[in-house]
Design an enzyme around this catalytic site. Structure first.
Site, PDB file in Angstrom:
ATOM      1  N   ARG A  90       4.357 -48.050  13.277  1.00  0.00           N
ATOM      2  CA  ARG A  90       3.780 -47.749  11.958  1.00  0.00           C
ATOM      3  C   ARG A  90       4.785 -47.321  10.883  1.00  0.00           C
ATOM      4  O   ARG A  90       4.392 -46.854   9.818  1.00  0.00           O
ATOM      5  CB  ARG A  90       2.659 -46.696  12.068  1.00  0.00           C
ATOM      6  CG  ARG A  90       1.537 -47.092  13.019  1.00  0.00           C
ATOM      7  CD  ARG A  90       0.234 -46.408  12.716  1.00  0.00           C
ATOM      8  NE  ARG A  90       0.326 -44.969  12.676  1.00  0.00           N
ATOM      9  CZ  ARG A  90      -0.687 -44.178  12.323  1.00  0.00           C
ATOM     10  NH1 ARG A  90      -1.858 -44.708  11.992  1.00  0.00           N
ATOM     11  NH2 ARG A  90      -0.543 -42.881  12.300  1.00  0.00           N
ATOM     12  N   ASP A  91       6.077 -47.515  11.135  1.00  0.00           N
ATOM     13  CA  ASP A  91       7.062 -47.255  10.078  1.00  0.00           C
ATOM     14  C   ASP A  91       8.317 -48.095  10.308  1.00  0.00           C
ATOM     15  O   ASP A  91       9.439 -47.587  10.233  1.00  0.00           O
ATOM     16  CB  ASP A  91       7.423 -45.772  10.004  1.00  0.00           C
ATOM     17  CG  ASP A  91       8.120 -45.404   8.690  1.00  0.00           C
ATOM     18  OD1 ASP A  91       8.027 -46.194   7.725  1.00  0.00           O
ATOM     19  OD2 ASP A  91       8.767 -44.338   8.636  1.00  0.00           O
ATOM     20  N   ILE A  92       8.120 -49.375  10.575  1.00  0.00           N
ATOM     21  CA  ILE A  92       9.256 -50.271  10.789  1.00  0.00           C
ATOM     22  C   ILE A  92       9.916 -50.578   9.449  1.00  0.00           C
ATOM     23  O   ILE A  92       9.253 -50.969   8.486  1.00  0.00           O
ATOM     24  CB  ILE A  92       8.798 -51.569  11.474  1.00  0.00           C
ATOM     25  CG1 ILE A  92       8.293 -51.255  12.892  1.00  0.00           C
ATOM     26  CG2 ILE A  92       9.924 -52.593  11.517  1.00  0.00           C
ATOM     27  CD1 ILE A  92       7.667 -52.441  13.582  1.00  0.00           C
ATOM     28  N   ASN A 104      15.146 -47.800  10.545  1.00  0.00           N
ATOM     29  CA  ASN A 104      14.557 -47.412  11.828  1.00  0.00           C
ATOM     30  C   ASN A 104      14.804 -48.432  12.934  1.00  0.00           C
ATOM     31  O   ASN A 104      14.210 -48.340  14.008  1.00  0.00           O
ATOM     32  CB  ASN A 104      13.046 -47.184  11.681  1.00  0.00           C
ATOM     33  CG  ASN A 104      12.732 -45.845  11.042  1.00  0.00           C
ATOM     34  OD1 ASN A 104      13.588 -44.970  10.973  1.00  0.00           O
ATOM     35  ND2 ASN A 104      11.509 -45.688  10.582  1.00  0.00           N
ATOM     36  N   THR A 126       6.339 -47.077   4.925  1.00  0.00           N
ATOM     37  CA  THR A 126       7.201 -46.848   3.774  1.00  0.00           C
ATOM     38  C   THR A 126       6.912 -47.909   2.721  1.00  0.00           C
ATOM     39  O   THR A 126       6.622 -49.063   3.057  1.00  0.00           O
ATOM     40  CB  THR A 126       8.682 -46.937   4.208  1.00  0.00           C
ATOM     41  OG1 THR A 126       8.940 -45.896   5.164  1.00  0.00           O
ATOM     42  CG2 THR A 126       9.623 -46.781   3.015  1.00  0.00           C
TER      43      THR A 126
END
Length: 255
Positions: A140-142, A146, A175
């Site tokens: 949920r934040d690729i 990261n 993001t």
């Protein structure tokens, strides 16, 4: 600041919520990464987590550090660092993971001479996403910062907003430029497309007008066709027209 078991070597990063250190684990002699919350969950005998839970919108919501530990424990090194420890120290929650000898994916790509390096990395990332989604885990934040490369193998870091089964952290997901409103595995698929776009073009999807909403991205001839097709599919303006799983993207990149 940290349990005495962990000897701080250097500070790696900090944000308004947490601070990250490279440490020596005196119990094992191994290098580790320690992430500690800056806002305490306990003050004296008062457990502030109860207050936070009351403010969260879902009974399944958890603290970021607890969720990160759960994700790492579930994955057991698949596409992620290995969990070493998780606990509370002087009111602050922390999580410890094995140190990764790795480099940012942009740095890795810049060193490659093979013309299909991006396709190879994309295929490995797609396979990794298929594996973690099969386990019920969604990052949920690729985004580029990261994704690290350990040799030629990709790893995802910063699992604090991951969902594991029905558990998740409340609020923040993704993001800007790498999110489209989805909170399940489709969030990773869109972000994967945005990641490939950024790696292929050097442009931020957040600063690309209409990205994922209006027009299909345009690529130069230097971008491999499989990568360009994957980006267009993963970030299609119509969510219903996007792939439903990472396995579909694997097939496209292998074609």
């Amino acid at each position: 600041m940290l349990p005495t078991r962990f000897e701080i070597q250097t500070q790696l990063a900090s944000s308004e919520r947490s601070i990250v250190f490279r440490c020596l684990d005196l119990a094992s002699g191994a290098e580790v990464m320690v992430k500690r919350d800056l806002v305490p969950l306990m003050v004296g005998d008062i457990w502030l987590g109860d207050i936070q839970t009351a403010l969260w919108s879902s009974d399944a919501a958890r603290s970021e550090r607890s969720q990160e530990a759960l994700a790492l424990a579930t994955l057991q090194g698949r596409m992620a660092p290995v969990l070493v420890d998780h606990g509370m120290w002087q009111g602050h929650e922390y999580v410890v993971a094995a140190w990764l000898e790795a480099e940012p994916i942009e740095v890795w790509l810049a060193r490659q001479v093979a013309p299909d390096a991006l396709v190879v990395a994309a295929s490995k990332l797609a396979r990794g996403l298929a594996d973690i989604h099969q386990l019920g885990v969604v990052h949920r934040d690729i985004k580029p910062s990261n994704v690290l490369m350990c040799g030629d193998e990709p790893r995802l870091v910063d699992w604090e907003v991951a969902s594991v089964g029905r558990t998740h952290v409340s609020g923040r997901v993704g993001t800007r430029g790498y999110r489209d409103g989805a909170t399940d595995h489709r969030a990773d698929l869109f972000a994967f497309g945005a990641l490939l776009y950024a790696l292929a073009t050097g442009k931020s999807p957040a600063h690309t007008p209409g990205f994922g909403r209006v027009v299909a991205p345009v690529f130069g001839p230097e971008v491999p066709g499989g990568v360009a097709d994957a980006v267009r599919w993963l970030t299609h303006a119509c969510p219903e027209a996007r792939p439903s799983s990472a396995n579909e993207v694997i097939a496209l990149l292998s074609g």
